[in-house]
Motif scaffolding. Sequence first.
Motif, PDB file in Angstrom:
ATOM      1  N   GLU A  21     104.878  60.580 -11.982  1.00  0.00           N
ATOM      2  CA  GLU A  21     103.953  59.536 -12.428  1.00  0.00           C
ATOM      3  C   GLU A  21     104.049  58.306 -11.528  1.00  0.00           C
ATOM      4  OE1 GLU A  21     102.823  57.097 -16.506  1.00  0.00           O
ATOM      5  OE2 GLU A  21     104.265  58.746 -16.616  1.00  0.00           O
ATOM      6  N   ARG A  22     105.260  57.903 -11.184  1.00  0.00           N
ATOM      7  CA  ARG A  22     105.448  56.742 -10.313  1.00  0.00           C
ATOM      8  C   ARG A  22     104.821  56.937  -8.935  1.00  0.00           C
ATOM      9  NH1 ARG A  22     110.846  57.175 -11.602  1.00  0.00           N
ATOM     10  NH2 ARG A  22     111.193  56.183 -13.591  1.00  0.00           N
ATOM     11  N   HIS A  23     104.818  58.175  -8.479  1.00  0.00           N
ATOM     12  CA  HIS A  23     104.275  58.484  -7.152  1.00  0.00           C
ATOM     13  C   HIS A  23     102.786  58.822  -7.189  1.00  0.00           C
ATOM     14  CE1 HIS A  23     108.058  58.208  -4.982  1.00  0.00           C
ATOM     15  NE2 HIS A  23     108.620  58.806  -6.002  1.00  0.00           N
ATOM     16  N   GLY A  24     102.193  58.747  -8.373  1.00  0.00           N
ATOM     17  CA  GLY A  24     100.760  58.974  -8.488  1.00  0.00           C
ATOM     18  C   GLY A  24     100.348  60.428  -8.571  1.00  0.00           C
ATOM     19  N   HIS A  25     101.290  61.318  -8.826  1.00  0.00           N
ATOM     20  CA  HIS A  25     100.991  62.742  -8.975  1.00  0.00           C
ATOM     21  C   HIS A  25     100.755  63.026 -10.462  1.00  0.00           C
ATOM     22  CE1 HIS A  25     102.172  63.219  -4.815  1.00  0.00           C
ATOM     23  NE2 HIS A  25     103.309  62.602  -5.091  1.00  0.00           N
ATOM     24  N   PHE A  26      99.611  62.545 -10.944  1.00  0.00           N
ATOM     25  CA  PHE A  26      99.355  62.550 -12.374  1.00  0.00           C
ATOM     26  C   PHE A  26      99.153  63.936 -12.960  1.00  0.00           C
ATOM     27  CE2 PHE A  26      98.000  58.320 -10.902  1.00  0.00           C
ATOM     28  CZ  PHE A  26      98.968  57.585 -11.561  1.00  0.00           C
ATOM     29  N   VAL A  55      98.405  59.561 -21.110  1.00  0.00           N
ATOM     30  CA  VAL A  55      98.185  58.492 -20.133  1.00  0.00           C
ATOM     31  C   VAL A  55      97.935  59.094 -18.752  1.00  0.00           C
ATOM     32  CG1 VAL A  55      99.343  56.604 -18.881  1.00  0.00           C
ATOM     33  CG2 VAL A  55      99.466  56.717 -21.378  1.00  0.00           C
ATOM     34  N   CYS A  56      98.741  60.060 -18.370  1.00  0.00           N
ATOM     35  CA  CYS A  56      98.568  60.705 -17.064  1.00  0.00           C
ATOM     36  C   CYS A  56      97.235  61.440 -16.990  1.00  0.00           C
ATOM     37  CB  CYS A  56      99.713  61.671 -16.780  1.00  0.00           C
ATOM     38  SG  CYS A  56     101.272  60.828 -16.457  1.00  0.00           S
ATOM     39  N   GLU A  57      96.852  62.087 -18.074  1.00  0.00           N
ATOM     40  CA  GLU A  57      95.559  62.771 -18.106  1.00  0.00           C
ATOM     41  C   GLU A  57      94.427  61.759 -17.907  1.00  0.00           C
ATOM     42  OE1 GLU A  57      92.898  65.660 -21.002  1.00  0.00           O
ATOM     43  OE2 GLU A  57      94.570  64.523 -21.859  1.00  0.00           O
ATOM     44  N   SER A  58      94.491  60.650 -18.609  1.00  0.00           N
ATOM     45  CA  SER A  58      93.461  59.613 -18.478  1.00  0.00           C
ATOM     46  C   SER A  58      93.425  59.058 -17.061  1.00  0.00           C
ATOM     47  CB  SER A  58      93.717  58.470 -19.458  1.00  0.00           C
ATOM     48  OG  SER A  58      93.583  58.918 -20.773  1.00  0.00           O
ATOM     49  N   ARG A  59      94.578  58.800 -16.518  1.00  0.00           N
ATOM     50  CA  ARG A  59      94.656  58.255 -15.159  1.00  0.00           C
ATOM     51  C   ARG A  59      94.097  59.246 -14.143  1.00  0.00           C
ATOM     52  NH1 ARG A  59      97.347  53.426 -13.372  1.00  0.00           N
ATOM     53  NH2 ARG A  59      96.842  53.468 -11.190  1.00  0.00           N
ATOM     54  N   ARG A  60      94.451  60.520 -14.295  1.00  0.00           N
ATOM     55  CA  ARG A  60      93.976  61.572 -13.403  1.00  0.00           C
ATOM     56  C   ARG A  60      92.455  61.682 -13.470  1.00  0.00           C
ATOM     57  NH1 ARG A  60      92.660  66.427 -14.833  1.00  0.00           N
ATOM     58  NH2 ARG A  60      93.812  66.368 -16.784  1.00  0.00           N
ATOM     59  N   ARG A  61      91.908  61.670 -14.679  1.00  0.00           N
ATOM     60  CA  ARG A  61      90.458  61.762 -14.840  1.00  0.00           C
ATOM     61  C   ARG A  61      89.745  60.546 -14.259  1.00  0.00           C
ATOM     62  NH1 ARG A  61      88.851  64.719 -20.434  1.00  0.00           N
ATOM     63  NH2 ARG A  61      90.230  66.507 -20.187  1.00  0.00           N
ATOM     64  N   PHE A  62      90.315  59.369 -14.477  1.00  0.00           N
ATOM     65  CA  PHE A  62      89.724  58.152 -13.940  1.00  0.00           C
ATOM     66  C   PHE A  62      89.681  58.202 -12.411  1.00  0.00           C
ATOM     67  CE2 PHE A  62      90.335  53.916 -12.117  1.00  0.00           C
ATOM     68  CZ  PHE A  62      89.176  53.290 -12.560  1.00  0.00           C
ATOM     69  N   LEU A  63      90.796  58.574 -11.801  1.00  0.00           N
ATOM     70  CA  LEU A  63      90.848  58.624 -10.343  1.00  0.00           C
ATOM     71  C   LEU A  63      89.932  59.709  -9.778  1.00  0.00           C
ATOM     72  CD1 LEU A  63      94.646  57.996  -9.788  1.00  0.00           C
ATOM     73  CD2 LEU A  63      92.760  56.421  -9.365  1.00  0.00           C
ATOM     74  N   ALA A  64      89.774  60.798 -10.504  1.00  0.00           N
ATOM     75  CA  ALA A  64      88.868  61.867 -10.050  1.00  0.00           C
ATOM     76  C   ALA A  64      87.418  61.391 -10.112  1.00  0.00           C
ATOM     77  CB  ALA A  64      89.056  63.110 -10.903  1.00  0.00           C
ATOM     78  N   VAL A  70      91.108  55.361  -5.107  1.00  0.00           N
ATOM     79  CA  VAL A  70      92.408  55.964  -4.806  1.00  0.00           C
ATOM     80  C   VAL A  70      92.972  55.322  -3.546  1.00  0.00           C
ATOM     81  CG1 VAL A  70      93.629  58.086  -4.242  1.00  0.00           C
ATOM     82  CG2 VAL A  70      91.761  58.130  -5.888  1.00  0.00           C
ATOM     83  N   LYS A  71      94.145  54.710  -3.705  1.00  0.00           N
ATOM     84  CA  LYS A  71      94.869  54.077  -2.602  1.00  0.00           C
ATOM     85  C   LYS A  71      96.329  54.502  -2.666  1.00  0.00           C
ATOM     86  CE  LYS A  71      91.977  49.976  -2.904  1.00  0.00           C
ATOM     87  NZ  LYS A  71      91.956  48.565  -3.256  1.00  0.00           N
ATOM     88  N   ASN A  72      96.989  54.442  -1.574  1.00  0.00           N
ATOM     89  CA  ASN A  72      98.431  54.719  -1.558  1.00  0.00           C
ATOM     90  C   ASN A  72      98.764  56.044  -2.234  1.00  0.00           C
ATOM     91  OD1 ASN A  72      98.823  52.206  -0.347  1.00  0.00           O
ATOM     92  ND2 ASN A  72      98.939  51.197  -2.341  1.00  0.00           N
ATOM     93  N   GLU A  73      98.089  57.090  -1.834  1.00  0.00           N
ATOM     94  CA  GLU A  73      98.324  58.428  -2.367  1.00  0.00           C
ATOM     95  C   GLU A  73      98.098  58.499  -3.876  1.00  0.00           C
ATOM     96  OE1 GLU A  73     102.042  60.029  -1.064  1.00  0.00           O
ATOM     97  OE2 GLU A  73     101.733  59.318   0.961  1.00  0.00           O
ATOM     98  N   GLY A  74      97.179  57.730  -4.409  1.00  0.00           N
ATOM     99  CA  GLY A  74      96.851  57.805  -5.819  1.00  0.00           C
ATOM    100  C   GLY A  74      97.506  56.758  -6.680  1.00  0.00           C
ATOM    101  N   VAL A  75      98.428  55.997  -6.139  1.00  0.00           N
ATOM    102  CA  VAL A  75      99.102  54.963  -6.911  1.00  0.00           C
ATOM    103  C   VAL A  75      98.258  53.704  -6.828  1.00  0.00           C
ATOM    104  CG1 VAL A  75     101.174  53.584  -7.185  1.00  0.00           C
ATOM    105  CG2 VAL A  75     101.347  55.948  -6.418  1.00  0.00           C
ATOM    106  N   ALA A  76      97.829  53.225  -7.982  1.00  0.00           N
ATOM    107  CA  ALA A  76      96.988  52.016  -8.004  1.00  0.00           C
ATOM    108  C   ALA A  76      97.805  50.795  -8.337  1.00  0.00           C
ATOM    109  CB  ALA A  76      95.866  52.184  -9.000  1.00  0.00           C
TER     110      ALA A  76
END
Length: 76
Positions: A21-26, A55-64, A70-76
């Motif tokens: 999660e910290r690395h943006g691999h949601f 939370v990770c599901e929501s974040r993943r869907r938002f970024l998709a 998407v910046k810094n390998e997905g970490v916002a």
Amino acid sequence: MRNESFPVCYAHIAHSAAQCERHGHFDEAENLWRQASEQPVQQENRDWTAIRARVCESRRRFLAACPSRVKNEGVA
């Protein structure tokens, strides 16, 4: 007799999920949080891991849906 590997397994999965999660691999974090929520630990731990998975599901869907964000390998 209680199997002592359950808390260790939970802790390992939860730690891995938090790192992902910290690395943006949601997507991976979501899957790991769901695995952790299925471990036989206290209810509050299961509740917390289920929340983190959502939370990770929501974040993943938002970024998709907003790939330009998407910046810094997905970490916002």
